[in-house]
Design a protein around this motif. Sequence first.
Motif, PDB file in Angstrom:
ATOM      1  N   VAL A 273       2.062 -13.505  34.526  1.00 17.82           N
ATOM      2  CA  VAL A 273       1.087 -13.634  35.614  1.00 17.82           C
ATOM      3  C   VAL A 273       0.002 -14.646  35.217  1.00 17.82           C
ATOM      4  O   VAL A 273      -0.354 -15.535  35.999  1.00 17.82           O
ATOM      5  CB  VAL A 273       0.449 -12.262  35.958  1.00 17.82           C
ATOM      6  N   ILE A 274      -0.495 -14.517  34.001  1.00 12.30           N
ATOM      7  CA  ILE A 274      -1.541 -15.425  33.509  1.00 12.30           C
ATOM      8  C   ILE A 274      -1.012 -16.858  33.450  1.00 12.30           C
ATOM      9  O   ILE A 274      -1.691 -17.807  33.858  1.00 12.30           O
ATOM     10  CB  ILE A 274      -2.051 -14.951  32.130  1.00 12.30           C
ATOM     11  N   GLY A 275       0.215 -17.012  32.968  1.00 10.14           N
ATOM     12  CA  GLY A 275       0.806 -18.343  32.852  1.00 10.14           C
ATOM     13  C   GLY A 275       1.000 -19.054  34.172  1.00 10.14           C
ATOM     14  O   GLY A 275       1.062 -20.286  34.221  1.00 10.14           O
ATOM     15  N   GLU A 276       1.085 -18.287  35.257  1.00 12.27           N
ATOM     16  CA  GLU A 276       1.264 -18.867  36.593  1.00 12.27           C
ATOM     17  C   GLU A 276      -0.053 -19.231  37.277  1.00 12.27           C
ATOM     18  O   GLU A 276      -0.049 -19.803  38.364  1.00 12.27           O
ATOM     19  CB  GLU A 276       2.014 -17.879  37.487  1.00 12.27           C
ATOM     20  N   LEU A 277      -1.178 -18.904  36.648  1.00 10.53           N
ATOM     21  CA  LEU A 277      -2.472 -19.190  37.274  1.00 10.53           C
ATOM     22  C   LEU A 277      -2.679 -20.690  37.443  1.00 10.53           C
ATOM     23  O   LEU A 277      -2.249 -21.488  36.600  1.00 10.53           O
ATOM     24  CB  LEU A 277      -3.611 -18.616  36.420  1.00 10.53           C
ATOM     25  N   SER A 278      -3.358 -21.054  38.502  1.00 10.62           N
ATOM     26  CA  SER A 278      -3.680 -22.456  38.742  1.00 10.62           C
ATOM     27  C   SER A 278      -4.599 -22.966  37.645  1.00 10.62           C
ATOM     28  O   SER A 278      -5.593 -22.313  37.288  1.00 10.62           O
ATOM     29  CB  SER A 278      -4.376 -22.610  40.093  1.00 10.62           C
ATOM     30  N   ASP A 279      -4.301 -24.134  37.137  1.00  9.49           N
ATOM     31  CA  ASP A 279      -5.139 -24.719  36.089  1.00  9.49           C
ATOM     32  C   ASP A 279      -6.486 -25.202  36.609  1.00  9.49           C
ATOM     33  O   ASP A 279      -7.335 -25.639  35.842  1.00  9.49           O
ATOM     34  CB  ASP A 279      -4.374 -25.837  35.363  1.00  9.49           C
ATOM     35  N   GLU A 280      -6.696 -25.093  37.913  1.00 14.22           N
ATOM     36  CA  GLU A 280      -8.010 -25.400  38.480  1.00 14.22           C
ATOM     37  C   GLU A 280      -8.996 -24.260  38.237  1.00 14.22           C
ATOM     38  O   GLU A 280     -10.196 -24.435  38.374  1.00 14.22           O
ATOM     39  CB  GLU A 280      -7.889 -25.671  39.983  1.00 14.22           C
TER      40      GLU A 280
ATOM     41  N   ASN B 179      -3.897   0.863  31.150  1.00 13.91           N
ATOM     42  CA  ASN B 179      -3.313   1.023  29.826  1.00 13.91           C
ATOM     43  C   ASN B 179      -1.976   1.719  30.024  1.00 13.91           C
ATOM     44  O   ASN B 179      -1.817   2.430  31.012  1.00 13.91           O
ATOM     45  CB  ASN B 179      -4.232   1.878  28.946  1.00 13.91           C
ATOM     46  N   PRO B 180      -1.022   1.536  29.147  1.00 19.79           N
ATOM     47  CA  PRO B 180      -1.122   0.875  27.844  1.00 19.79           C
ATOM     48  C   PRO B 180      -0.938  -0.644  27.877  1.00 19.79           C
ATOM     49  O   PRO B 180      -1.203  -1.324  26.896  1.00 19.79           O
ATOM     50  CB  PRO B 180       0.012   1.518  27.038  1.00 19.79           C
ATOM     51  N   GLU B 181      -0.528  -1.201  29.021  1.00 24.83           N
ATOM     52  CA  GLU B 181      -0.212  -2.624  29.037  1.00 24.83           C
ATOM     53  C   GLU B 181      -1.404  -3.538  28.754  1.00 24.83           C
ATOM     54  O   GLU B 181      -1.262  -4.570  28.106  1.00 24.83           O
ATOM     55  CB  GLU B 181       0.492  -3.031  30.336  1.00 24.83           C
ATOM     56  N   PHE B 182      -2.609  -3.151  29.219  1.00 21.33           N
ATOM     57  CA  PHE B 182      -3.766  -4.010  28.975  1.00 21.33           C
ATOM     58  C   PHE B 182      -4.152  -4.022  27.496  1.00 21.33           C
ATOM     59  O   PHE B 182      -4.470  -5.071  26.942  1.00 21.33           O
ATOM     60  CB  PHE B 182      -4.957  -3.603  29.855  1.00 21.33           C
ATOM     61  N   VAL B 183      -4.131  -2.857  26.850  1.00 24.25           N
ATOM     62  CA  VAL B 183      -4.460  -2.828  25.420  1.00 24.25           C
ATOM     63  C   VAL B 183      -3.368  -3.536  24.616  1.00 24.25           C
ATOM     64  O   VAL B 183      -3.666  -4.223  23.631  1.00 24.25           O
ATOM     65  CB  VAL B 183      -4.739  -1.398  24.918  1.00 24.25           C
ATOM     66  N   ASP B 184      -2.116  -3.430  25.043  1.00 23.20           N
ATOM     67  CA  ASP B 184      -1.041  -4.151  24.360  1.00 23.20           C
ATOM     68  C   ASP B 184      -1.278  -5.659  24.421  1.00 23.20           C
ATOM     69  O   ASP B 184      -1.155  -6.357  23.409  1.00 23.20           O
ATOM     70  CB  ASP B 184       0.321  -3.823  24.976  1.00 23.20           C
ATOM     71  N   LEU B 185      -1.622  -6.151  25.595  1.00 20.35           N
ATOM     72  CA  LEU B 185      -1.885  -7.580  25.742  1.00 20.35           C
ATOM     73  C   LEU B 185      -3.143  -7.978  24.960  1.00 20.35           C
ATOM     74  O   LEU B 185      -3.153  -9.011  24.280  1.00 20.35           O
ATOM     75  CB  LEU B 185      -2.025  -7.971  27.215  1.00 20.35           C
TER      76      LEU B 185
ATOM     77  N   PHE C  18     -11.755 -13.005  26.609  1.00 18.99           N
ATOM     78  CA  PHE C  18     -11.148 -13.969  25.698  1.00 18.99           C
ATOM     79  C   PHE C  18     -11.435 -15.377  26.206  1.00 18.99           C
ATOM     80  O   PHE C  18     -11.162 -15.673  27.370  1.00 18.99           O
ATOM     81  CB  PHE C  18      -9.630 -13.780  25.633  1.00 18.99           C
ATOM     82  N   THR C  19     -11.954 -16.225  25.338  1.00 21.66           N
ATOM     83  CA  THR C  19     -12.190 -17.619  25.700  1.00 21.66           C
ATOM     84  C   THR C  19     -11.227 -18.484  24.897  1.00 21.66           C
ATOM     85  O   THR C  19     -11.080 -18.298  23.680  1.00 21.66           O
ATOM     86  CB  THR C  19     -13.648 -18.028  25.423  1.00 21.66           C
ATOM     87  N   PHE C  20     -10.575 -19.399  25.577  1.00 20.94           N
ATOM     88  CA  PHE C  20      -9.591 -20.284  24.961  1.00 20.94           C
ATOM     89  C   PHE C  20      -9.955 -21.736  25.245  1.00 20.94           C
ATOM     90  O   PHE C  20     -10.533 -22.036  26.287  1.00 20.94           O
ATOM     91  CB  PHE C  20      -8.198 -20.042  25.561  1.00 20.94           C
ATOM     92  N   GLU C  21      -9.597 -22.619  24.336  1.00 21.52           N
ATOM     93  CA  GLU C  21      -9.651 -24.060  24.589  1.00 21.52           C
ATOM     94  C   GLU C  21      -8.226 -24.454  24.947  1.00 21.52           C
ATOM     95  O   GLU C  21      -7.347 -24.474  24.071  1.00 21.52           O
ATOM     96  CB  GLU C  21     -10.125 -24.825  23.341  1.00 21.52           C
TER      97      GLU C  21
ATOM     98  N   ALA D 132      -0.526 -21.718  28.216  1.00 23.11           N
ATOM     99  CA  ALA D 132      -0.613 -21.693  26.753  1.00 23.11           C
ATOM    100  C   ALA D 132      -1.152 -20.355  26.223  1.00 23.11           C
ATOM    101  O   ALA D 132      -1.018 -20.061  25.035  1.00 23.11           O
ATOM    102  CB  ALA D 132      -1.491 -22.834  26.258  1.00 23.11           C
ATOM    103  N   ILE D 133      -1.754 -19.559  27.104  1.00 29.83           N
ATOM    104  CA  ILE D 133      -2.340 -18.284  26.673  1.00 29.83           C
ATOM    105  C   ILE D 133      -1.219 -17.384  26.138  1.00 29.83           C
ATOM    106  O   ILE D 133      -0.191 -17.226  26.754  1.00 29.83           O
ATOM    107  CB  ILE D 133      -3.097 -17.586  27.834  1.00 29.83           C
ATOM    108  N   GLY D 134      -1.473 -16.812  25.009  1.00 33.22           N
ATOM    109  CA  GLY D 134      -0.458 -16.001  24.345  1.00 33.22           C
ATOM    110  C   GLY D 134       0.136 -16.736  23.165  1.00 33.22           C
ATOM    111  O   GLY D 134       0.605 -16.127  22.211  1.00 33.22           O
ATOM    112  N   ALA D 135       0.088 -18.074  23.219  1.00 35.56           N
ATOM    113  CA  ALA D 135       0.610 -18.893  22.118  1.00 35.56           C
ATOM    114  C   ALA D 135      -0.525 -19.480  21.274  1.00 35.56           C
ATOM    115  O   ALA D 135      -0.271 -19.993  20.193  1.00 35.56           O
ATOM    116  CB  ALA D 135       1.492 -20.022  22.667  1.00 35.56           C
ATOM    117  N   ILE D 136      -1.757 -19.401  21.783  1.00 34.61           N
ATOM    118  CA  ILE D 136      -2.902 -19.949  21.051  1.00 34.61           C
ATOM    119  C   ILE D 136      -3.925 -18.844  20.794  1.00 34.61           C
ATOM    120  O   ILE D 136      -3.970 -17.848  21.506  1.00 34.61           O
ATOM    121  CB  ILE D 136      -3.579 -21.123  21.821  1.00 34.61           C
TER     122      ILE D 136
END
Length: 163
Positions: A95-102, A112-118, A137-140, A146-150
């Motif tokens: 779901v996060i990966g499909e978000l618009s980059d805008e 829970n438990p899925e939110f704590v797992d993530l 969570f703040t990411f560059e 890319a979220i989940g891989a960085i």
Amino acid sequence: MKRTLFLVRHAKSSWDDVALPDKERPLADRGKRDAPMMGKRLAKRQVKPDLILSSPARSALSTAEIIAKELNYKVNDIVEDDRLYATDGETLLGVIGELSDELACVMLVGHNPEFVDLAHRLSNEVAPMPTCAVAQFTFESKSWSAIGAIEPTRVIFDYPKKG
């Protein structure tokens, strides 16, 4: 570009009517107190989500609406997403990966438990998530995909009894 992801576990739900399916449970009195308090804490930090996605479950949607009001986010702009209910961390990442980059700042409200797992997958700084906990969570990253891989550059974890 900075991307900020909020994972919000729904506020305490009521078990007064044990015959109600989980998806239909309203907020308990404690949930009705905790959600506005957490919304006010987020507002004090000047959180301005571009998008709030919520599980369609009553407890999650009520939590999202209460927090949205505290953040001056239009309740009608909350998007219900069935994929946030009875799911797993992989689906949430999808779901996060499909978000618009805008979008720079997105809040997911769910369970829970899925939110704590993530949250644990994104950072070991997040402890177990009690009801109405908020993990930020703040990411560059140029893309949500890319979220989940960085690694996040910043993590803030808050919950009602912390403050």
